[in-house]
Motif scaffolding. Structure first.
Motif, PDB file in Angstrom:
ATOM      1  N   ILE A 137      34.576  34.329  36.642  1.00  0.00           N
ATOM      2  CA  ILE A 137      35.376  33.116  36.846  1.00  0.00           C
ATOM      3  C   ILE A 137      36.635  33.405  37.667  1.00  0.00           C
ATOM      4  N   ILE A 138      37.392  34.440  37.275  1.00  0.00           N
ATOM      5  CA  ILE A 138      38.658  34.663  37.987  1.00  0.00           C
ATOM      6  C   ILE A 138      38.430  35.157  39.405  1.00  0.00           C
ATOM      7  N   SER A 139      37.237  35.673  39.690  1.00  0.00           N
ATOM      8  CA  SER A 139      36.919  36.159  41.031  1.00  0.00           C
ATOM      9  C   SER A 139      36.500  35.031  41.974  1.00  0.00           C
ATOM     10  N   ASP A 140      36.301  33.850  41.433  1.00  0.00           N
ATOM     11  CA  ASP A 140      35.800  32.721  42.224  1.00  0.00           C
ATOM     12  C   ASP A 140      36.946  31.770  42.571  1.00  0.00           C
ATOM     13  N   PRO A 141      37.439  31.804  43.811  1.00  0.00           N
ATOM     14  CA  PRO A 141      38.582  30.965  44.176  1.00  0.00           C
ATOM     15  C   PRO A 141      38.295  29.465  44.125  1.00  0.00           C
ATOM     16  N   SER A 142      37.023  29.091  44.073  1.00  0.00           N
ATOM     17  CA  SER A 142      36.708  27.664  44.026  1.00  0.00           C
ATOM     18  C   SER A 142      37.179  27.020  42.726  1.00  0.00           C
ATOM     19  N   TYR A 143      37.425  27.835  41.697  1.00  0.00           N
ATOM     20  CA  TYR A 143      37.926  27.293  40.430  1.00  0.00           C
ATOM     21  C   TYR A 143      39.435  27.047  40.466  1.00  0.00           C
ATOM     22  N   GLY A 144      40.101  27.536  41.478  1.00  0.00           N
ATOM     23  CA  GLY A 144      41.514  27.240  41.670  1.00  0.00           C
ATOM     24  C   GLY A 144      42.380  27.529  40.465  1.00  0.00           C
ATOM     25  N   GLN A 145      43.244  26.569  40.126  1.00  0.00           N
ATOM     26  CA  GLN A 145      44.171  26.737  39.008  1.00  0.00           C
ATOM     27  C   GLN A 145      43.471  26.748  37.656  1.00  0.00           C
ATOM     28  N   ASP A 146      42.236  26.300  37.615  1.00  0.00           N
ATOM     29  CA  ASP A 146      41.497  26.304  36.350  1.00  0.00           C
ATOM     30  C   ASP A 146      41.248  27.718  35.829  1.00  0.00           C
ATOM     31  N   ARG A 147      41.495  28.735  36.652  1.00  0.00           N
ATOM     32  CA  ARG A 147      41.335  30.135  36.239  1.00  0.00           C
ATOM     33  C   ARG A 147      42.541  30.674  35.495  1.00  0.00           C
ATOM     34  N   GLN A 148      43.651  29.956  35.503  1.00  0.00           N
ATOM     35  CA  GLN A 148      44.931  30.536  35.081  1.00  0.00           C
ATOM     36  C   GLN A 148      44.905  31.160  33.695  1.00  0.00           C
ATOM     37  N   MET A 149      44.405  30.434  32.705  1.00  0.00           N
ATOM     38  CA  MET A 149      44.448  30.952  31.336  1.00  0.00           C
ATOM     39  C   MET A 149      43.464  32.101  31.136  1.00  0.00           C
ATOM     40  N   ILE A 150      42.401  32.131  31.933  1.00  0.00           N
ATOM     41  CA  ILE A 150      41.442  33.229  31.803  1.00  0.00           C
ATOM     42  C   ILE A 150      42.012  34.498  32.437  1.00  0.00           C
ATOM     43  N   VAL A 151      42.803  34.337  33.493  1.00  0.00           N
ATOM     44  CA  VAL A 151      43.537  35.484  34.037  1.00  0.00           C
ATOM     45  C   VAL A 151      44.457  36.060  32.965  1.00  0.00           C
ATOM     46  N   LEU A 152      45.189  35.178  32.282  1.00  0.00           N
ATOM     47  CA  LEU A 152      46.076  35.632  31.201  1.00  0.00           C
ATOM     48  C   LEU A 152      45.290  36.278  30.069  1.00  0.00           C
ATOM     49  N   LEU A 153      44.114  35.739  29.783  1.00  0.00           N
ATOM     50  CA  LEU A 153      43.277  36.292  28.714  1.00  0.00           C
ATOM     51  C   LEU A 153      42.904  37.743  28.999  1.00  0.00           C
ATOM     52  N   LEU A 154      42.521  38.038  30.220  1.00  0.00           N
ATOM     53  CA  LEU A 154      42.128  39.405  30.557  1.00  0.00           C
ATOM     54  C   LEU A 154      43.311  40.357  30.449  1.00  0.00           C
ATOM     55  N   GLY A 155      44.502  39.874  30.737  1.00  0.00           N
ATOM     56  CA  GLY A 155      45.691  40.689  30.514  1.00  0.00           C
ATOM     57  C   GLY A 155      45.952  40.896  29.035  1.00  0.00           C
ATOM     58  N   LYS A 156      45.815  39.830  28.263  1.00  0.00           N
ATOM     59  CA  LYS A 156      46.041  39.931  26.808  1.00  0.00           C
ATOM     60  C   LYS A 156      45.058  40.914  26.171  1.00  0.00           C
ATOM     61  N   LEU A 157      43.824  40.917  26.667  1.00  0.00           N
ATOM     62  CA  LEU A 157      42.809  41.834  26.144  1.00  0.00           C
ATOM     63  C   LEU A 157      42.947  43.242  26.718  1.00  0.00           C
ATOM     64  N   LYS A 158      43.847  43.402  27.704  1.00  0.00           N
ATOM     65  CA  LYS A 158      44.038  44.694  28.390  1.00  0.00           C
ATOM     66  C   LYS A 158      42.699  45.237  28.897  1.00  0.00           C
ATOM     67  N   GLU A 159      41.979  44.378  29.575  1.00  0.00           N
ATOM     68  CA  GLU A 159      40.654  44.730  30.076  1.00  0.00           C
ATOM     69  C   GLU A 159      40.774  45.553  31.361  1.00  0.00           C
ATOM     70  N   GLU A 160      40.418  46.821  31.268  1.00  0.00           N
ATOM     71  CA  GLU A 160      40.574  47.750  32.383  1.00  0.00           C
ATOM     72  C   GLU A 160      39.790  47.317  33.623  1.00  0.00           C
ATOM     73  N   SER A 161      38.587  46.794  33.420  1.00  0.00           N
ATOM     74  CA  SER A 161      37.757  46.424  34.560  1.00  0.00           C
ATOM     75  C   SER A 161      38.330  45.256  35.347  1.00  0.00           C
ATOM     76  N   ALA A 162      39.296  44.553  34.764  1.00  0.00           N
ATOM     77  CA  ALA A 162      39.904  43.405  35.450  1.00  0.00           C
ATOM     78  C   ALA A 162      41.017  43.821  36.415  1.00  0.00           C
ATOM     79  N   ILE A 163      41.517  45.041  36.299  1.00  0.00           N
ATOM     80  CA  ILE A 163      42.712  45.439  37.052  1.00  0.00           C
ATOM     81  C   ILE A 163      42.564  45.254  38.563  1.00  0.00           C
ATOM     82  N   PRO A 164      41.482  45.724  39.193  1.00  0.00           N
ATOM     83  CA  PRO A 164      41.386  45.527  40.653  1.00  0.00           C
ATOM     84  C   PRO A 164      41.398  44.055  41.058  1.00  0.00           C
ATOM     85  N   ILE A 165      40.774  43.213  40.247  1.00  0.00           N
ATOM     86  CA  ILE A 165      40.747  41.779  40.552  1.00  0.00           C
ATOM     87  C   ILE A 165      42.134  41.182  40.367  1.00  0.00           C
ATOM     88  N   LEU A 166      42.825  41.576  39.309  1.00  0.00           N
ATOM     89  CA  LEU A 166      44.173  41.060  39.060  1.00  0.00           C
ATOM     90  C   LEU A 166      45.112  41.436  40.203  1.00  0.00           C
TER      91      LEU A 166
END
Length: 219
Positions: A137-166
């Motif tokens: 979801i966060i990798s897909d720019p077509s979702y626009g601002q609808d990605r915002q809370m999921i971006v925060l979720l991956l930070g809250k979970l400290k998901e290592e695989s998300a770092i390059p995307i973040l």
């Protein structure tokens, strides 16, 4: 059946009832509304309340009894305001049962679906079982601002695989603030340069959260 009495705070209950009575009167004028049936089904289970907003506190304590009913009516809901209202019941950490259903709605093209609100519920549930979906979801720019809370979720979970995307999302102004916040959760010295980039930004949000992240590194 439960004998639970939700009316344990009379003054608070009175204010809630007055606030929401008018809304329920409007529901009665709409013959297609499912919320009155939803309310009645909960009452039939033995719960004691006068307006639906009182009943929201039944979760998560009575999850085994109440959650299947909420899910049933959420799936039945066609009107946007009803879908949105029932979605509001899914704001408790650990309600992993509803995540597949919420993701299915997020991916759908149904205009009655509020994807940002679904992202907010996913953030509050904080399931670690669906990381691949969050990354997609966060990798897909077509979702626009609808990605915002999921971006925060991956930070809250400290998901290592998300770092390059973040890090890449720092270039996307629709989710830049959330990407700064998410990277700040990791408290990594190697991220300092990313926060320093925005610490003097004219955008108050980028500036605020970049400085917050830097303070974490300096503490």
């Amino acid at each position: 059946m439960s004998n639970y009495d939700i009316n344990s705070n009379p003054s608070l209950v009175k204010r809630m009832i007055e606030q929401y009575k008018a809304h329920e009167e409007q529901m009665k004028m709409n013959p297609d509304s499912i919320l009155l049936n939803f309310k009645q089904e909960l009452l039939n289970l033995g719960f004691n309340f006068q307006v639906l907003n009182q009943a929201e506190s039944l979760l998560p304590k009575y999850k085994d009894t109440v959650l299947p009913v909420v899910i049933k009516y959420y799936k039945m809901a066609k009107l946007k305001n009803e879908k949105q209202y029932l979605l509001g019941w899914f704001h408790h950490k650990g309600l992993e049962e509803v995540v597949p259903m919420l993701l299915e709605d997020y991916y759908s093209n149904n205009p009655e679906i509020d994807k940002w609100a679904i992202g907010d519920r996913l953030y509050q549930i904080r399931s670690k079982k669906y990381i691949d979906d969050y990354l997609k979801i966060i990798s897909d720019p077509s979702y626009g601002q609808d990605r915002q809370m999921i971006v925060l979720l991956l930070g809250k979970l400290k998901e290592e695989s998300a770092i390059p995307i973040l890090i890449d999302l720092l270039e996307d102004e629709e989710v830049r603030l959330q990407a700064i916040c998410a990277l700040g959760q990791f408290k990594r010295e190697e991220f300092r340069c990313y926060f320093e980039r925005f610490q003097n930004s004219t955008h108050s949000g980028w500036r605020k959260y970049a400085k917050t992240a830097l303070k974490k590194l300096n503490s």
